[in-house]
Scaffold this motif. Structure first.
Motif, PDB file in Angstrom:
ATOM      1  N   GLY A  64      -3.115  20.691   6.443  1.00  0.00           N
ATOM      2  CA  GLY A  64      -3.602  21.618   7.457  1.00  0.00           C
ATOM      3  C   GLY A  64      -4.494  22.657   6.811  1.00  0.00           C
ATOM      4  O   GLY A  64      -4.643  22.699   5.592  1.00  0.00           O
ATOM      5  N   TRP A  65      -5.081  23.492   7.630  1.00  0.00           N
ATOM      6  CA  TRP A  65      -5.972  24.533   7.116  1.00  0.00           C
ATOM      7  C   TRP A  65      -5.201  25.836   6.920  1.00  0.00           C
ATOM      8  O   TRP A  65      -4.368  26.199   7.744  1.00  0.00           O
ATOM      9  CB  TRP A  65      -7.093  24.810   8.111  1.00  0.00           C
ATOM     10  N   ASP A  66      -5.515  26.534   5.843  1.00  0.00           N
ATOM     11  CA  ASP A  66      -4.977  27.870   5.592  1.00  0.00           C
ATOM     12  C   ASP A  66      -6.130  28.854   5.510  1.00  0.00           C
ATOM     13  O   ASP A  66      -7.106  28.621   4.782  1.00  0.00           O
ATOM     14  CB  ASP A  66      -4.155  27.889   4.303  1.00  0.00           C
ATOM     15  N   MET A  67      -6.008  29.945   6.267  1.00  0.00           N
ATOM     16  CA  MET A  67      -7.121  30.873   6.428  1.00  0.00           C
ATOM     17  C   MET A  67      -6.855  32.257   5.843  1.00  0.00           C
ATOM     18  O   MET A  67      -7.718  33.133   5.921  1.00  0.00           O
ATOM     19  CB  MET A  67      -7.453  31.025   7.924  1.00  0.00           C
ATOM     20  N   ARG A  77       0.661  28.660 -10.502  1.00  0.00           N
ATOM     21  CA  ARG A  77       0.013  27.562 -11.232  1.00  0.00           C
ATOM     22  C   ARG A  77      -1.167  26.946 -10.483  1.00  0.00           C
ATOM     23  O   ARG A  77      -2.225  26.713 -11.071  1.00  0.00           O
ATOM     24  CB  ARG A  77       1.062  26.481 -11.518  1.00  0.00           C
ATOM     25  N   GLU A  78      -0.993  26.680  -9.195  1.00  0.00           N
ATOM     26  CA  GLU A  78      -2.033  26.011  -8.403  1.00  0.00           C
ATOM     27  C   GLU A  78      -1.941  26.469  -6.949  1.00  0.00           C
ATOM     28  O   GLU A  78      -1.464  25.749  -6.089  1.00  0.00           O
ATOM     29  CB  GLU A  78      -1.880  24.483  -8.483  1.00  0.00           C
ATOM     30  N   PRO A  79      -2.420  27.674  -6.660  1.00  0.00           N
ATOM     31  CA  PRO A  79      -2.255  28.198  -5.299  1.00  0.00           C
ATOM     32  C   PRO A  79      -3.119  27.486  -4.262  1.00  0.00           C
ATOM     33  O   PRO A  79      -2.799  27.514  -3.075  1.00  0.00           O
ATOM     34  CB  PRO A  79      -2.651  29.669  -5.435  1.00  0.00           C
ATOM     35  N   VAL A  80      -4.220  26.874  -4.696  1.00  0.00           N
ATOM     36  CA  VAL A  80      -5.132  26.195  -3.772  1.00  0.00           C
ATOM     37  C   VAL A  80      -5.356  24.766  -4.250  1.00  0.00           C
ATOM     38  O   VAL A  80      -5.841  24.548  -5.359  1.00  0.00           O
ATOM     39  CB  VAL A  80      -6.484  26.936  -3.676  1.00  0.00           C
ATOM     40  N   GLU A  81      -4.987  23.806  -3.410  1.00  0.00           N
ATOM     41  CA  GLU A  81      -5.196  22.401  -3.753  1.00  0.00           C
ATOM     42  C   GLU A  81      -6.555  21.893  -3.285  1.00  0.00           C
ATOM     43  O   GLU A  81      -7.119  20.977  -3.879  1.00  0.00           O
ATOM     44  CB  GLU A  81      -4.088  21.548  -3.126  1.00  0.00           C
ATOM     45  N   ASP A  82      -7.064  22.455  -2.217  1.00  0.00           N
ATOM     46  CA  ASP A  82      -8.324  21.995  -1.631  1.00  0.00           C
ATOM     47  C   ASP A  82      -9.075  23.216  -1.120  1.00  0.00           C
ATOM     48  O   ASP A  82      -8.535  24.008  -0.337  1.00  0.00           O
ATOM     49  CB  ASP A  82      -8.035  21.010  -0.489  1.00  0.00           C
ATOM     50  N   TRP A 101       0.831  -1.217   0.000  1.00  0.00           N
ATOM     51  CA  TRP A 101       0.000   0.000   0.000  1.00  0.00           C
ATOM     52  C   TRP A 101       0.859   1.258   0.000  1.00  0.00           C
ATOM     53  O   TRP A 101       1.885   1.330   0.676  1.00  0.00           O
ATOM     54  CB  TRP A 101      -0.895   0.010   1.229  1.00  0.00           C
ATOM     55  N   ARG A 102       0.443   2.245  -0.777  1.00  0.00           N
ATOM     56  CA  ARG A 102       1.090   3.551  -0.789  1.00  0.00           C
ATOM     57  C   ARG A 102       0.003   4.621  -0.715  1.00  0.00           C
ATOM     58  O   ARG A 102      -1.063   4.460  -1.317  1.00  0.00           O
ATOM     59  CB  ARG A 102       1.917   3.765  -2.063  1.00  0.00           C
ATOM     60  N   PRO A 103       0.260   5.719  -0.016  1.00  0.00           N
ATOM     61  CA  PRO A 103      -0.756   6.779   0.048  1.00  0.00           C
ATOM     62  C   PRO A 103      -0.978   7.405  -1.319  1.00  0.00           C
ATOM     63  O   PRO A 103      -0.033   7.605  -2.085  1.00  0.00           O
ATOM     64  CB  PRO A 103      -0.145   7.794   1.034  1.00  0.00           C
ATOM     65  N   GLY A 104      -2.241   7.694  -1.629  1.00  0.00           N
ATOM     66  CA  GLY A 104      -2.551   8.403  -2.860  1.00  0.00           C
ATOM     67  C   GLY A 104      -2.345   9.901  -2.673  1.00  0.00           C
ATOM     68  O   GLY A 104      -1.855  10.358  -1.631  1.00  0.00           O
ATOM     69  N   TRP A 105      -2.703  10.664  -3.679  1.00  0.00           N
ATOM     70  CA  TRP A 105      -2.546  12.109  -3.568  1.00  0.00           C
ATOM     71  C   TRP A 105      -3.456  12.657  -2.478  1.00  0.00           C
ATOM     72  O   TRP A 105      -4.641  12.327  -2.403  1.00  0.00           O
ATOM     73  CB  TRP A 105      -2.867  12.798  -4.902  1.00  0.00           C
ATOM     74  N   GLN A 106      -2.880  13.475  -1.625  1.00  0.00           N
ATOM     75  CA  GLN A 106      -3.625  14.178  -0.584  1.00  0.00           C
ATOM     76  C   GLN A 106      -3.209  15.631  -0.623  1.00  0.00           C
ATOM     77  O   GLN A 106      -2.009  15.936  -0.678  1.00  0.00           O
ATOM     78  CB  GLN A 106      -3.335  13.589   0.796  1.00  0.00           C
ATOM     79  N   PRO A 107      -4.150  16.563  -0.598  1.00  0.00           N
ATOM     80  CA  PRO A 107      -3.748  17.973  -0.606  1.00  0.00           C
ATOM     81  C   PRO A 107      -2.943  18.308   0.637  1.00  0.00           C
ATOM     82  O   PRO A 107      -3.123  17.707   1.699  1.00  0.00           O
ATOM     83  CB  PRO A 107      -5.091  18.722  -0.621  1.00  0.00           C
ATOM     84  N   VAL A 108      -2.044  19.269   0.510  1.00  0.00           N
ATOM     85  CA  VAL A 108      -1.234  19.665   1.655  1.00  0.00           C
ATOM     86  C   VAL A 108      -1.967  20.671   2.535  1.00  0.00           C
ATOM     87  O   VAL A 108      -1.521  20.959   3.654  1.00  0.00           O
ATOM     88  CB  VAL A 108       0.125  20.253   1.213  1.00  0.00           C
TER      89      VAL A 108
END
Length: 397
Positions: free
Chosen positions: A332-335, A98-103, A31-38
């Motif tokens: 983690g959360w970014d506010m 390019r991608e400032p927000v992943e989630d 098993w390997r972890p899949g993509w998870q947003p940072v």
């Protein structure tokens, strides 16, 4: 070979093994972890627009260009080794452009507050319209969704109505549900709320599919917020299985949690030992289940646009991100837009600092040779190293 027992009956073991593989997929050596947003960016629903992600990215990039002129500033502000600073600096600037927000999470709970029903209805429709425009423009983040109000607040009907109205509008406007959707379910003070919410999602799922005329199959999943000491008591490895795979993640809520246990305001911080305890309970409960874990946030923004204030905020946020990473929490959360800079800089430095050494140790193991430095790796350590490399590859891509 001579044996004593002969054929051993294994039926009981086989059933346990099937349960283990279903409940703990992460226990499989392959098993390997899949993509998870940072990170997850939270935006109050009344302030969310189709251009929100671009606006956050632009503001973060402007701060980085103004206060991180080059690798030397990256090394100084974030404590990055000088050898890594150029790569971190270049990656941060590229990521913000390019991608400032992943989630992305559209917040109808604490960040939004209690509003008249008609106003929340209108904001749900407006938010859905913005999502549809982002989908059409290709600017919708890879992971996205909304946070509904908690059942613990005593008005689950309001929570359900917002979710229903939002998803009905999104699916009708997009001809289905864009990939990456997840619901955040806050303040889970009672275990009974979890199956109740999972059942709500199942019923809503069926209704939305009927509304689409069977043209699309939907799968609605949610992340539970751990914001109270009561919640820790019912976190278990079988939760995801009992909820039929609808539990996607568990997110720690630092301020509600620290307030609930009576910490004074100045101690309501992510790196308080009480928060470490909660994180470790979450890690233990969900180890091997595939349920993602996320840490909370820093409730602060730069006091001004002056370099000293911006860099002070970045230093503090980077400390907290490093603390989360060291405790096994990779999200983690970014506010605030400023948090994007310190988030990506710290995550990149964390992975780049160990990547080559981890890769060499895995290769040495596979080739049955010494890794150097007197290291004697166990199989479990190799699995952890391989998983760390997979996570690094996803974060650095």
């Amino acid at each position: 070979m001579r044996v004593t027992m002969g054929d051993v009956p294994l039926s009981g073991f086989e059933e346990a093994l099937r349960t283990q593989r279903a409940r703990y997929p992460g226990a499989d050596p392959a098993w390997r972890p899949g993509w998870q947003p940072v990170h997850t960016v939270y935006v109050p629903a009344d302030r969310f627009e189709a251009g929100t992600v671009a606006d956050w990215g632009g503001r973060a990039l402007a701060l980085a260009r103004a206060h991180l002129a080059g690798p030397a500033e990256v090394a100084d502000v974030f404590g990055v080794p000088e050898a890594l600073a150029p790569a971190v600096h270049e990656r941060v600037l590229r990521k913000l452009g390019r991608e400032p927000v992943e989630d992305l999470r559209i917040d109808f709970e604490d960040g939004y507050g209690a509003r008249p029903g008609e106003e929340e209805d209108a904001d749900a429709v407006r938010a859905a319209e913005a999502v549809a425009r982002m989908r059409a423009a290709g600017t919708l983040p890879r992971r996205w969704g909304l946070r509904v109000k908690s059942f613990a607040d005593g008005d689950p009907a309001r929570s359900a109505r917002t979710l229903d109205g939002f998803l009905t509008e999104v699916t009708q406007r997009c001809g289905g549900l864009p990939p990456g959707f997840v619901v955040t379910f806050p303040k889970v003070l009672m275990e009974e709320y979890l199956p109740a919410f999972a059942d709500l999602l199942a019923r809503l799922e069926r209704g939305l599919e009927r509304g689409l005329g069977g043209r699309a199959e939907l799968r609605l999943r949610f992340e539970a917020q751990v914001e109270a000491p009561q919640t820790l008591a019912f976190l278990r490895g079988d939760l995801a299985e009992r909820l039929e795979g609808r539990l996607a993640a568990a997110h720690f809520g630092v301020f509600d949690y620290t307030a609930a246990i009576g910490l004074p305001p100045r101690e309501q911080r992510l790196d308080h030992p009480a928060c470490d305890h909660a994180r470790h309970v979450m890690l233990t409960a969900f180890a091997g289940t595939g349920v993602e874990l996320s840490d909370g946030s820093l409730a602060a923004a730069p006091a001004s646009d002056a370099a000293a204030d911006v860099r002070a905020l970045w230093r503090r946020h980077a400390e907290l991100v490093r603390h989360s990473l060291a405790h096994g929490f990779h999200q983690g959360w970014d506010m605030h837009p400023s948090h994007l800079v310190s988030r990506f800089a710290t995550v990149y430095a964390f992975h780049l600092a160990t990547y080559d050494a981890y890769r060499e140790r895995v290769r040495a193991w596979e080739e049955r040779r010494a890794a150097g430095g007197g290291v004697m790796d166990e199989p479990a350590t190799i699995r952890t190293l391989a998983a760390a490399l997979a996570r690094a590859d996803a974060a650095l891509s």
